[in-house]
Design a protein around this motif. Sequence first.
Motif, PDB file in Angstrom:
ATOM      1  N   SER A 147       0.233   3.461   8.599  1.00  0.00           N
ATOM      2  CA  SER A 147       0.291   2.203   8.022  1.00  0.00           C
ATOM      3  C   SER A 147      -1.274   1.550   7.652  1.00  0.00           C
ATOM      4  CB  SER A 147       1.187   1.112   8.444  1.00  0.00           C
ATOM      5  OG  SER A 147       2.302   1.527   8.255  1.00  0.00           O
ATOM      6  N   ARG A 148      -2.066   1.839   8.805  1.00  0.00           N
ATOM      7  CA  ARG A 148      -3.494   1.252   8.662  1.00  0.00           C
ATOM      8  C   ARG A 148      -4.364   2.165   7.805  1.00  0.00           C
ATOM      9  NH1 ARG A 148      -5.463   0.729  15.069  1.00  0.00           N
ATOM     10  NH2 ARG A 148      -4.615  -1.243  15.423  1.00  0.00           N
ATOM     11  N   GLN A 149      -4.097   3.585   7.874  1.00  0.00           N
ATOM     12  CA  GLN A 149      -4.627   4.370   6.852  1.00  0.00           C
ATOM     13  C   GLN A 149      -4.221   3.895   5.532  1.00  0.00           C
ATOM     14  OE1 GLN A 149      -7.220   6.293   7.800  1.00  0.00           O
ATOM     15  NE2 GLN A 149      -6.876   5.619   9.543  1.00  0.00           N
ATOM     16  N   SER A 150      -3.091   3.749   5.386  1.00  0.00           N
ATOM     17  CA  SER A 150      -2.691   3.502   3.853  1.00  0.00           C
ATOM     18  C   SER A 150      -3.336   2.114   3.388  1.00  0.00           C
ATOM     19  CB  SER A 150      -1.397   3.379   3.790  1.00  0.00           C
ATOM     20  OG  SER A 150      -0.573   4.476   4.170  1.00  0.00           O
ATOM     21  N   SER A 151      -3.311   1.030   4.147  1.00  0.00           N
ATOM     22  CA  SER A 151      -3.969  -0.165   3.762  1.00  0.00           C
ATOM     23  C   SER A 151      -5.674  -0.011   3.649  1.00  0.00           C
ATOM     24  CB  SER A 151      -3.660  -0.982   4.615  1.00  0.00           C
ATOM     25  OG  SER A 151      -4.250  -1.208   6.022  1.00  0.00           O
ATOM     26  N   ARG A 152      -6.255   0.780   4.490  1.00  0.00           N
ATOM     27  CA  ARG A 152      -7.873   0.889   4.272  1.00  0.00           C
ATOM     28  C   ARG A 152      -8.028   1.380   2.830  1.00  0.00           C
ATOM     29  NH1 ARG A 152      -8.242   3.181  10.140  1.00  0.00           N
ATOM     30  NH2 ARG A 152      -8.354   1.335  11.398  1.00  0.00           N
ATOM     31  N   GLY A 153      -7.322   2.086   2.126  1.00  0.00           N
ATOM     32  CA  GLY A 153      -7.264   2.545   0.939  1.00  0.00           C
ATOM     33  C   GLY A 153      -7.320   1.615  -0.316  1.00  0.00           C
ATOM     34  N   ILE A 154      -6.812   0.318   0.096  1.00  0.00           N
ATOM     35  CA  ILE A 154      -6.602  -0.657  -0.952  1.00  0.00           C
ATOM     36  C   ILE A 154      -7.793  -1.564  -1.017  1.00  0.00           C
ATOM     37  CG2 ILE A 154      -5.011  -2.501  -1.331  1.00  0.00           C
ATOM     38  CD1 ILE A 154      -3.764   0.267  -1.470  1.00  0.00           C
ATOM     39  N   ALA A 191       0.885  -1.230  -0.037  1.00  0.00           N
ATOM     40  CA  ALA A 191       0.093  -0.045  -0.106  1.00  0.00           C
ATOM     41  C   ALA A 191       0.849   1.322  -0.035  1.00  0.00           C
ATOM     42  CB  ALA A 191      -0.810  -0.082   1.051  1.00  0.00           C
ATOM     43  N   PRO A 192       0.502   2.093  -0.887  1.00  0.00           N
ATOM     44  CA  PRO A 192       1.575   3.350  -0.789  1.00  0.00           C
ATOM     45  C   PRO A 192       1.194   4.101   0.520  1.00  0.00           C
ATOM     46  CG  PRO A 192      -0.058   3.306  -2.657  1.00  0.00           C
ATOM     47  CD  PRO A 192      -0.297   2.336  -1.973  1.00  0.00           C
ATOM     48  N   ASN A 193       2.273   4.718   0.914  1.00  0.00           N
ATOM     49  CA  ASN A 193       2.345   5.552   2.237  1.00  0.00           C
ATOM     50  C   ASN A 193       2.408   4.520   3.543  1.00  0.00           C
ATOM     51  OD1 ASN A 193       2.442   7.839   0.882  1.00  0.00           O
ATOM     52  ND2 ASN A 193       0.359   7.940   0.561  1.00  0.00           N
ATOM     53  N   THR A 194       2.540   3.343   3.368  1.00  0.00           N
ATOM     54  CA  THR A 194       2.720   2.332   4.350  1.00  0.00           C
ATOM     55  C   THR A 194       4.213   2.952   5.081  1.00  0.00           C
ATOM     56  OG1 THR A 194       1.442   0.609   3.541  1.00  0.00           O
ATOM     57  CG2 THR A 194       3.202  -0.077   5.224  1.00  0.00           C
ATOM     58  N   HIS A 195       4.212   3.128   6.442  1.00  0.00           N
ATOM     59  CA  HIS A 195       5.354   3.535   6.934  1.00  0.00           C
ATOM     60  C   HIS A 195       6.450   2.683   6.813  1.00  0.00           C
ATOM     61  CE1 HIS A 195       7.932   5.015  10.109  1.00  0.00           C
ATOM     62  NE2 HIS A 195       7.347   6.313   9.950  1.00  0.00           N
ATOM     63  N   SER A 196       7.949   3.149   6.717  1.00  0.00           N
ATOM     64  CA  SER A 196       8.786   2.213   6.296  1.00  0.00           C
ATOM     65  C   SER A 196       9.065   1.305   7.310  1.00  0.00           C
ATOM     66  CB  SER A 196       9.947   3.129   5.819  1.00  0.00           C
ATOM     67  OG  SER A 196      10.418   3.854   6.825  1.00  0.00           O
TER      68      SER A 196
END
Length: 133
Positions: free
Chosen positions: A95-102, A42-47
């Motif tokens: 990371s949670r916010q990023s995955s919610r958009g997938i 997911a884009p913007n998942t924390h590194s």
Amino acid sequence: GGATDSTKSIIELRKYQLQLGYDTVPKFLSIYSQALPYKLRAPNTHSTTELVTVLVSDVGSLNTVYEVWKHGGSGVDDADGGALMHCGMEAMEQSRQSSRGIQEWREGIAEIAKLAISFESSVLKPSEFSPLK
């Protein structure tokens, strides 16, 4: 000098209690393994976010699946490729916010929800001597 509480990593323990049945855990694992690569990319998942392990209970509390995630701590994020310390709670939320958009991850979770009786999420802090920090 040690890291302050705001820059230390956290461990996120996610527990799925699934319905009874011989095929419930294999169904969960199949759905999860198909959706997981989309969550991880997911884009913007924390590194610093990483899946540590997925565990299944065969004795005691049956049809229970655990996810263990690590968030925060040191990560390579600065322009020079150097290590920076990151707050675990902030990394987890990003990371949670990023995955919610997938879409593929959302569809997988919707299918998993049909198999689950309950879900718990705990945030744990590793001890100073823990090998997992």
